[in-house]
Design a protein around this motif. Sequence first.
Motif, PDB file in Angstrom:
ATOM      1  N   SER A 200     -25.332   3.334 -55.021  1.00 36.39           N
ATOM      2  CA  SER A 200     -26.571   2.863 -54.400  1.00 36.39           C
ATOM      3  C   SER A 200     -27.806   3.385 -55.132  1.00 36.39           C
ATOM      4  CB  SER A 200     -26.620   3.292 -52.934  1.00 36.39           C
ATOM      5  OG  SER A 200     -26.620   4.697 -52.815  1.00 36.39           O
ATOM      6  N   SER A 201     -27.718   4.590 -55.723  1.00 41.62           N
ATOM      7  CA  SER A 201     -28.867   5.106 -56.473  1.00 41.62           C
ATOM      8  C   SER A 201     -29.156   4.245 -57.693  1.00 41.62           C
ATOM      9  CB  SER A 201     -28.606   6.552 -56.905  1.00 41.62           C
ATOM     10  OG  SER A 201     -27.522   6.625 -57.820  1.00 41.62           O
ATOM     11  N   VAL A 202     -28.109   3.805 -58.380  1.00 40.69           N
ATOM     12  CA  VAL A 202     -28.282   2.963 -59.570  1.00 40.69           C
ATOM     13  C   VAL A 202     -28.845   1.598 -59.187  1.00 40.69           C
ATOM     14  CG1 VAL A 202     -27.101   1.819 -61.481  1.00 40.69           C
ATOM     15  CG2 VAL A 202     -26.437   4.146 -60.818  1.00 40.69           C
ATOM     16  N   VAL A 203     -28.231   0.978 -58.175  1.00 43.76           N
ATOM     17  CA  VAL A 203     -28.655  -0.363 -57.761  1.00 43.76           C
ATOM     18  C   VAL A 203     -30.059  -0.320 -57.156  1.00 43.76           C
ATOM     19  CG1 VAL A 203     -28.160  -2.312 -56.240  1.00 43.76           C
ATOM     20  CG2 VAL A 203     -26.288  -1.126 -57.397  1.00 43.76           C
ATOM     21  N   SER A 204     -30.327   0.674 -56.316  1.00 47.14           N
ATOM     22  CA  SER A 204     -31.630   0.770 -55.649  1.00 47.14           C
ATOM     23  C   SER A 204     -32.775   0.961 -56.640  1.00 47.14           C
ATOM     24  CB  SER A 204     -31.629   1.923 -54.634  1.00 47.14           C
ATOM     25  OG  SER A 204     -30.653   1.710 -53.644  1.00 47.14           O
ATOM     26  N   LEU A 205     -32.534   1.761 -57.674  1.00 48.91           N
ATOM     27  CA  LEU A 205     -33.571   1.981 -58.687  1.00 48.91           C
ATOM     28  C   LEU A 205     -33.877   0.704 -59.461  1.00 48.91           C
ATOM     29  CD1 LEU A 205     -32.556   5.497 -60.050  1.00 48.91           C
ATOM     30  CD2 LEU A 205     -34.619   4.931 -58.746  1.00 48.91           C
TER      31      LEU A 205
ATOM     32  N   LEU B 218     -38.490  -0.828 -43.738  1.00 48.71           N
ATOM     33  CA  LEU B 218     -37.440  -0.051 -44.402  1.00 48.71           C
ATOM     34  C   LEU B 218     -36.561  -0.958 -45.246  1.00 48.71           C
ATOM     35  CD1 LEU B 218     -35.910   2.636 -44.803  1.00 48.71           C
ATOM     36  CD2 LEU B 218     -34.590   2.075 -42.743  1.00 48.71           C
ATOM     37  N   SER B 219     -36.367  -0.600 -46.514  1.00 56.09           N
ATOM     38  CA  SER B 219     -35.515  -1.375 -47.423  1.00 56.09           C
ATOM     39  C   SER B 219     -34.048  -1.095 -47.126  1.00 56.09           C
ATOM     40  CB  SER B 219     -35.827  -1.009 -48.880  1.00 56.09           C
ATOM     41  OG  SER B 219     -34.822  -1.479 -49.748  1.00 56.09           O
ATOM     42  N   ASP B 220     -33.232  -2.147 -47.090  1.00 58.03           N
ATOM     43  CA  ASP B 220     -31.805  -1.950 -46.833  1.00 58.03           C
ATOM     44  C   ASP B 220     -31.136  -1.162 -47.957  1.00 58.03           C
ATOM     45  OD1 ASP B 220     -32.001  -4.105 -48.657  1.00 58.03           O
ATOM     46  OD2 ASP B 220     -31.846  -5.517 -47.002  1.00 58.03           O
ATOM     47  N   PHE B 221     -31.583  -1.339 -49.207  1.00 60.63           N
ATOM     48  CA  PHE B 221     -31.015  -0.591 -50.331  1.00 60.63           C
ATOM     49  C   PHE B 221     -31.353   0.894 -50.230  1.00 60.63           C
ATOM     50  CE2 PHE B 221     -31.284  -4.934 -51.923  1.00 60.63           C
ATOM     51  CZ  PHE B 221     -30.052  -5.091 -52.539  1.00 60.63           C
ATOM     52  N   VAL B 222     -32.582   1.183 -49.846  1.00 60.42           N
ATOM     53  CA  VAL B 222     -33.004   2.570 -49.673  1.00 60.42           C
ATOM     54  C   VAL B 222     -32.276   3.207 -48.489  1.00 60.42           C
ATOM     55  CG1 VAL B 222     -34.967   4.069 -49.111  1.00 60.42           C
ATOM     56  CG2 VAL B 222     -35.251   2.184 -50.732  1.00 60.42           C
ATOM     57  N   LEU B 223     -32.071   2.436 -47.427  1.00 57.99           N
ATOM     58  CA  LEU B 223     -31.353   2.929 -46.252  1.00 57.99           C
ATOM     59  C   LEU B 223     -29.935   3.362 -46.626  1.00 57.99           C
ATOM     60  CD1 LEU B 223     -30.962   3.389 -43.210  1.00 57.99           C
ATOM     61  CD2 LEU B 223     -30.419   0.955 -43.000  1.00 57.99           C
TER      62      LEU B 223
ATOM     63  N   LYS C   6     -38.560  -1.566 -57.131  1.00 60.11           N
ATOM     64  CA  LYS C   6     -39.519  -1.109 -58.143  1.00 60.11           C
ATOM     65  C   LYS C   6     -40.743  -0.441 -57.517  1.00 60.11           C
ATOM     66  CE  LYS C   6     -37.091  -2.979 -61.500  1.00 60.11           C
ATOM     67  NZ  LYS C   6     -36.391  -2.163 -62.525  1.00 60.11           N
ATOM     68  N   ASP C   7     -41.021  -0.762 -56.255  1.00 62.99           N
ATOM     69  CA  ASP C   7     -42.203  -0.229 -55.582  1.00 62.99           C
ATOM     70  C   ASP C   7     -41.930   1.199 -55.098  1.00 62.99           C
ATOM     71  OD1 ASP C   7     -44.515   0.234 -54.243  1.00 62.99           O
ATOM     72  OD2 ASP C   7     -44.160  -1.241 -52.649  1.00 62.99           O
ATOM     73  N   PRO C   8     -42.688   2.190 -55.555  1.00 60.17           N
ATOM     74  CA  PRO C   8     -42.468   3.578 -55.109  1.00 60.17           C
ATOM     75  C   PRO C   8     -42.654   3.765 -53.602  1.00 60.17           C
ATOM     76  CG  PRO C   8     -43.883   3.516 -57.057  1.00 60.17           C
ATOM     77  CD  PRO C   8     -43.752   2.104 -56.576  1.00 60.17           C
ATOM     78  N   ASN C   9     -43.480   2.931 -52.985  1.00 59.78           N
ATOM     79  CA  ASN C   9     -43.715   3.046 -51.543  1.00 59.78           C
ATOM     80  C   ASN C   9     -42.473   2.735 -50.722  1.00 59.78           C
ATOM     81  OD1 ASN C   9     -46.461   3.739 -51.800  1.00 59.78           O
ATOM     82  ND2 ASN C   9     -47.016   1.577 -52.085  1.00 59.78           N
ATOM     83  N   ALA C  10     -41.537   1.970 -51.328  1.00 58.44           N
ATOM     84  CA  ALA C  10     -40.309   1.627 -50.610  1.00 58.44           C
ATOM     85  C   ALA C  10     -39.440   2.854 -50.358  1.00 58.44           C
ATOM     86  CB  ALA C  10     -39.517   0.581 -51.400  1.00 58.44           C
ATOM     87  N   TRP C  11     -39.646   3.913 -51.132  1.00 59.58           N
ATOM     88  CA  TRP C  11     -38.839   5.120 -51.016  1.00 59.58           C
ATOM     89  C   TRP C  11     -39.455   6.133 -50.053  1.00 59.58           C
ATOM     90  CZ3 TRP C  11     -34.147   5.460 -53.489  1.00 59.58           C
ATOM     91  CH2 TRP C  11     -33.883   4.461 -54.439  1.00 59.58           C
ATOM     92  N   LYS C  12     -40.646   5.831 -49.540  1.00 54.28           N
ATOM     93  CA  LYS C  12     -41.318   6.755 -48.630  1.00 54.28           C
ATOM     94  C   LYS C  12     -40.887   6.479 -47.186  1.00 54.28           C
ATOM     95  CE  LYS C  12     -45.438   7.177 -51.559  1.00 54.28           C
ATOM     96  NZ  LYS C  12     -46.912   6.964 -51.648  1.00 54.28           N
ATOM     97  N   ILE C  13     -40.476   7.526 -46.499  1.00 53.55           N
ATOM     98  CA  ILE C  13     -40.076   7.419 -45.096  1.00 53.55           C
ATOM     99  C   ILE C  13     -40.868   8.429 -44.283  1.00 53.55           C
ATOM    100  CG2 ILE C  13     -38.198   7.725 -43.434  1.00 53.55           C
ATOM    101  CD1 ILE C  13     -36.276   6.707 -45.478  1.00 53.55           C
ATOM    102  N   GLY C  14     -41.574   7.941 -43.283  1.00 57.61           N
ATOM    103  CA  GLY C  14     -42.360   8.823 -42.433  1.00 57.61           C
ATOM    104  C   GLY C  14     -41.603   9.216 -41.182  1.00 57.61           C
ATOM    105  N   PHE C  15     -42.268   9.945 -40.298  1.00 60.48           N
ATOM    106  CA  PHE C  15     -41.658  10.354 -39.033  1.00 60.48           C
ATOM    107  C   PHE C  15     -41.825   9.220 -38.028  1.00 60.48           C
ATOM    108  CE2 PHE C  15     -42.512  14.314 -41.220  1.00 60.48           C
ATOM    109  CZ  PHE C  15     -41.356  15.056 -40.953  1.00 60.48           C
ATOM    110  N   ASN C  16     -41.026   8.195 -38.209  1.00 59.93           N
ATOM    111  CA  ASN C  16     -41.111   7.002 -37.368  1.00 59.93           C
ATOM    112  C   ASN C  16     -39.723   6.395 -37.208  1.00 59.93           C
ATOM    113  OD1 ASN C  16     -40.674   5.928 -39.920  1.00 59.93           O
ATOM    114  ND2 ASN C  16     -42.839   5.388 -40.224  1.00 59.93           N
ATOM    115  N   MET C  17     -39.672   5.104 -36.869  1.00 57.94           N
ATOM    116  CA  MET C  17     -38.403   4.420 -36.660  1.00 57.94           C
ATOM    117  C   MET C  17     -37.527   4.419 -37.909  1.00 57.94           C
ATOM    118  SD  MET C  17     -36.505   2.912 -34.427  1.00 57.94           S
ATOM    119  CE  MET C  17     -37.623   2.535 -33.076  1.00 57.94           C
ATOM    120  N   GLU C  18     -38.144   4.426 -39.091  1.00 57.30           N
ATOM    121  CA  GLU C  18     -37.378   4.447 -40.339  1.00 57.30           C
ATOM    122  C   GLU C  18     -36.571   5.739 -40.461  1.00 57.30           C
ATOM    123  OE1 GLU C  18     -40.061   3.784 -43.536  1.00 57.30           O
ATOM    124  OE2 GLU C  18     -40.832   1.900 -42.716  1.00 57.30           O
TER     125      GLU C  18
END
Length: 346
Positions: free
Chosen positions: A221-226, A32-37, A230-242
């Motif tokens: 955070s939306s501006v900085v995170s974008l 999990l990315s701290d910026f995305v969190l 750059k990796d689209p996978n960093a924005w994906k969160i599944g049904f897990n610890m994230e």
Amino acid sequence: MWEKSVTAIMVATEFLEVGLNTVNKAAMNKGLSDFVLVFYSNVLGIFMLAPCIIIFYRKRSPPVLTWSTICKIFLLGVLSYGGQICTYIGIGYGSPTLASAMADLTPAFTFIFSIISGMEKLDLGIKSSQAKSLGTLVSITGAFVVTLYKGLPLTTSPRKYSFLHQVLGIPHSNWIIGGFFLASHSVIFAIILNVQTWIIRRYPAEMLVTLICSIIVAILSSVVSLMVEKDPNAWKIGFNMELIATVYTAAFAVAFRSVVHKWALRKKGPIYVSMFKPLEMVIALAMGIAFLGDKLYLGSLLGAAIIAIGFYAVIWGQAQEEKMVHDTRSSNKDPLLPNTTHTLVV
């Protein structure tokens, strides 16, 4: 009874804080990315706060929101975003225990900024000021004892790896970088406590201020995170610890803790709120021994006792100051004497 309620809620908040750091560390180990969190948790926190505000103000009107107040809340939002980023980056490089240790620096910085900003008056000729000053120094000393001094082990050697260690999978990290970011958060958080007190005592609407602040943080955070992720996978969160970490952070850190801190700041002031941070170290040690199989050392026990003494000294000083204010207000009220309110004419 009211005073005990504030203290009990603040202690419970610190327990949840330690749990939050542990869950976030586990989620970051999973990728999990701290910026995305920060972005997801603040957006989710907005959706949690909005219905509460609608219900709370359905039969009453909120205070009038001026441009001056909006500018102050914008400043608070910028500081909050910086503080959140420093926290999660620090935990990512360090550990929940390191986060709790660095939080012990908060009372010292808060004490300094409170005196500079005029939130607190330092008069060493008064016992209450002496108790608060000495209690702050004692708590910080206890925190350093816990952090720097081990001493003799008081418990037997635990298992090499506990069940929770295996589940969370916390590896060895770069504690120098983590410590730097977590120490930076302590400075920012001390400023935040003073700014929040400055705002909330003039605009007593804790939930509304928290909502506006969360909106500002979400935009930033939306501006900085974008730009950073750059990796689209960093924005994906599944049904897990994230997902657990995101919901926990939104519900506790963004919504509940922020409102509770503002409420306590309005009632007690910044130094009172900051004095609960050293309890994190004690709680983290207790949870580490109970759930992670960590050893109990003499330095930890001694430091925890010193922190408790300092904590109660500050609480006592705070109570004495409030008693003095109450007595002063009572003495300034002139009683109505019936034999002096009318003139008898014969």
